[in-house]
Design an enzyme around this catalytic site. Structure first.
Site, PDB file in Angstrom:
ATOM      1  N   GLU A 335       0.825  -1.203   0.000  1.00 20.71           N
ATOM      2  CA  GLU A 335       0.000   0.000   0.000  1.00 20.71           C
ATOM      3  C   GLU A 335       0.865   1.262   0.000  1.00 20.71           C
ATOM      4  O   GLU A 335       1.760   1.402   0.828  1.00 20.71           O
ATOM      5  CB  GLU A 335      -0.888   0.046   1.250  1.00 20.71           C
ATOM      6  CG  GLU A 335      -1.867  -1.108   1.381  1.00 20.71           C
ATOM      7  CD  GLU A 335      -2.655  -1.031   2.682  1.00 20.71           C
ATOM      8  OE1 GLU A 335      -3.795  -1.522   2.697  1.00 20.71           O
ATOM      9  OE2 GLU A 335      -2.139  -0.486   3.681  1.00 20.71           O
ATOM     10  N   CYS A 336       0.587   2.163  -0.898  1.00 21.73           N
ATOM     11  CA  CYS A 336       1.174   3.497  -0.940  1.00 21.73           C
ATOM     12  C   CYS A 336       2.702   3.452  -0.842  1.00 21.73           C
ATOM     13  O   CYS A 336       3.372   3.155  -1.816  1.00 21.73           O
ATOM     14  CB  CYS A 336       0.570   4.377   0.143  1.00 21.73           C
ATOM     15  SG  CYS A 336       0.725   6.149  -0.214  1.00 21.73           S
ATOM     16  N   GLY A 337       3.291   3.722   0.323  1.00 25.64           N
ATOM     17  CA  GLY A 337       4.737   3.657   0.449  1.00 25.64           C
ATOM     18  C   GLY A 337       5.285   2.286   0.112  1.00 25.64           C
ATOM     19  O   GLY A 337       6.362   2.167  -0.486  1.00 25.64           O
ATOM     20  N   GLY A 437      -0.801  -0.826  -4.808  1.00 26.35           N
ATOM     21  CA  GLY A 437      -1.277   0.467  -5.306  1.00 26.35           C
ATOM     22  C   GLY A 437      -1.255   1.518  -4.219  1.00 26.35           C
ATOM     23  O   GLY A 437      -0.913   1.242  -3.070  1.00 26.35           O
TER      24      GLY A 437
END
Length: 463
Positions: A335-337, A437
């Site tokens: 997720e993200c990072g 993502g």
């Protein structure tokens, strides 16, 4: 069940909610009260401060992510044996998921859970005007749940003159005040506050803050308000394990957790454990490779942009991740990072250098200097339906985005839609067995997603 509880809310961000919440938590702890804490909305950093004080995890409660019944169940389970529960609000009290709605606001959470509210009022630049300001918040809804106010950033001399006026005009308790205390302020950065481990002398600062709160705020009155909260009716959270961890065969899922990757919802991790997984924590910064004997992996969000050189130079970990995710087809969520960490390259925030990373996602990431996407989203499977081949049954999920970076390849397995706005975009990679993502997922918005991820990990463990 009876749950003594309060919410610390405010008229706007920057009013002092976190400061007063942290001080109260420490004050309650000093009094020997068993205290649990919650954060309204999709926030990771404030719960870290709560945990630093209490020594136990703080959880999120969110009326966008989950229905009222689930919100109350999650709250009741965590608060079952506590002397007092404290919820820290989000943004302004009535500010919700859209500009013109109070959906997912602190007010809606207070309403769903029947929680009495202490409104923090930043009095900077105000005198008598504080009265109509408070009056507006109290009267905007027939039942605002606001039971008392605390005046922040004011002196004792001003406080003792305003308190009787406010209580006489508005018939509401003024529970105390806090003076300006710049020495106890917490720094911020582009994703919000810095994390507790980055604050020098954080525990000493919190102790000083609690001492000041005992001096300036009527804690006995706040405890009285908390104990007067209505009973909560909540169902027991029941989740059948996918596998039995008590057996010889244990399902183990690695979870990246260090200074660079630290954004996790406590209830997400708890749900994986309910489903039978043993969580094994590791550090992409400090460890040389993935933990041995894991059957799946989660790399959450955080601050990889602050540690790019060190992450990039840890080539043995990068090679371990790429081998597990691409060669061995280990199930994973990034997720993200964590998603950025899986890129081939990621640029620094100054735009001077690009660092080589894991190379699982064929893409590069670049810092844009402003928010790319921010706020709540609903994730729906793209029309090609690849979600049905991997995780979940095709049902939508709720999530949140907050990032200054963008990718040359954001994925196209899902459609993200903003609530109350005519905005949508493609996102998420679901190639092979991975899910990667920018969105931060909340598993209780669709527990089947978590269950199917654990099933994939179980299947992988049996290969």
């Amino acid at each position: 069940m009876e749950i003594p509880r309060i919410m610390i809310a405010a008229g706007s961000s920057g009013s002092g909610k976190t400061t007063i919440t942290c001080g109260l938590l420490q004050a309650f702890k000093n009094r020997g009260l068993k205290t649990v804490s919650f954060k309204c909305g999709p926030d990771y950093i404030d719960p870290m401060f709560h945990k630093t004080i209490l020594g136990t995890p703080s959880k999120n409660l969110d009326t966008f992510f989950t229905d009222p019944g689930t919100v109350k169940s999650l709250m009741a389970e965590a608060a079952a044996r506590a002397d007092i529960s404290v919820i820290e609000g989000v943004m302004g009290y009535y500010d919700g998921a859209g500009i013109t709605t109070y959906t997912a606001s602190s007010y809606e959470l207070a309403s769903v859970t029947g929680t009495p509210v202490i409104l923090v009022v930043n009095t900077k630049g105000m005198g008598l005007s504080v009265i109509p300001y408070i009056k507006g918040f109290i009267e905007y809804k027939a039942n605002s749940f606001i039971k008392a106010v605390i005046l922040n950033n004011t002196s004792f001399m001003v406080y003792r003159r305003l308190k009787p006026l406010i209580e006489n005009k508005l018939k509401i308790t003024v529970a105390g005040y806090l003076p300006k205390m710049p020495e106890l302020q917490i720094e911020s950065r582009h994703l919000g506050l810095v994390t507790p481990v980055e604050v020098s002398g954080i525990k000493e600062k919190i102790k000083k803050l609690a001492f000041k709160i005992e001096e300036c705020i009527n804690i006995d009155k706040i405890l009285y308000i908390a104990k007067a909260a209505s009973y909560i009716k909540a169902k027991h959270l029941e989740t059948m394990p996918v596998c039995n961890v008590g057996k010889a065969h244990k399902l183990r899922i690695g979870v990246a957790k260090d200074e660079a990757f630290c954004f996790y919802y406590e209830d997400n991790l708890k749900l994986l454990e309910r489903l039978g997984a043993e969580l094994v924590y590791f550090s992409p910064l400090h460890d040389s490779k993935l933990p041995g004997g894991i059957h799946g992996c989660i790399i959450g969000g955080g601050y990889p942009e602050l540690y790019l050189e060190k992450l990039s130079s840890n080539t043995t970990m990068l090679n371990s991740v790429k081998s597990a995710f691409t060669d061995k087809n280990m199930p994973y969520i990034a997720e993200c990072g964590g998603f950025l960490y899986l890129h081939e390259n990621m640029g620094d925030m100054e735009g001077r250098h690009s660092y080589k990373l894991a190379g699982v996602i064929p893409a590069s990431a670049e810092y844009k200097g402003k928010l790319q996407h921010f706020g709540y989203i609903t994730l729906s499977p793209a029309k090609h339906g690849c979600i049905k081949n991997y995780y979940g049954t095709g049902n939508e999920m709720k999530a949140h985005e907050f990032h200054y970076y963008n990718s040359t390849n954001n994925g196209n397995s899902y459609i993200a839609k903003k609530p109350f706005q005519n905005m949508e975009w493609q996102c998420i990679h679901m190639e092979r067995q991975g899910f990667a993502g920018f969105p931060h997922l909340y598993f209780y918005s669709n527990p089947d997603f978590a269950k199917d991820f654990v099933k994939k990990c179980l299947y992988y463990s049996l290969l």
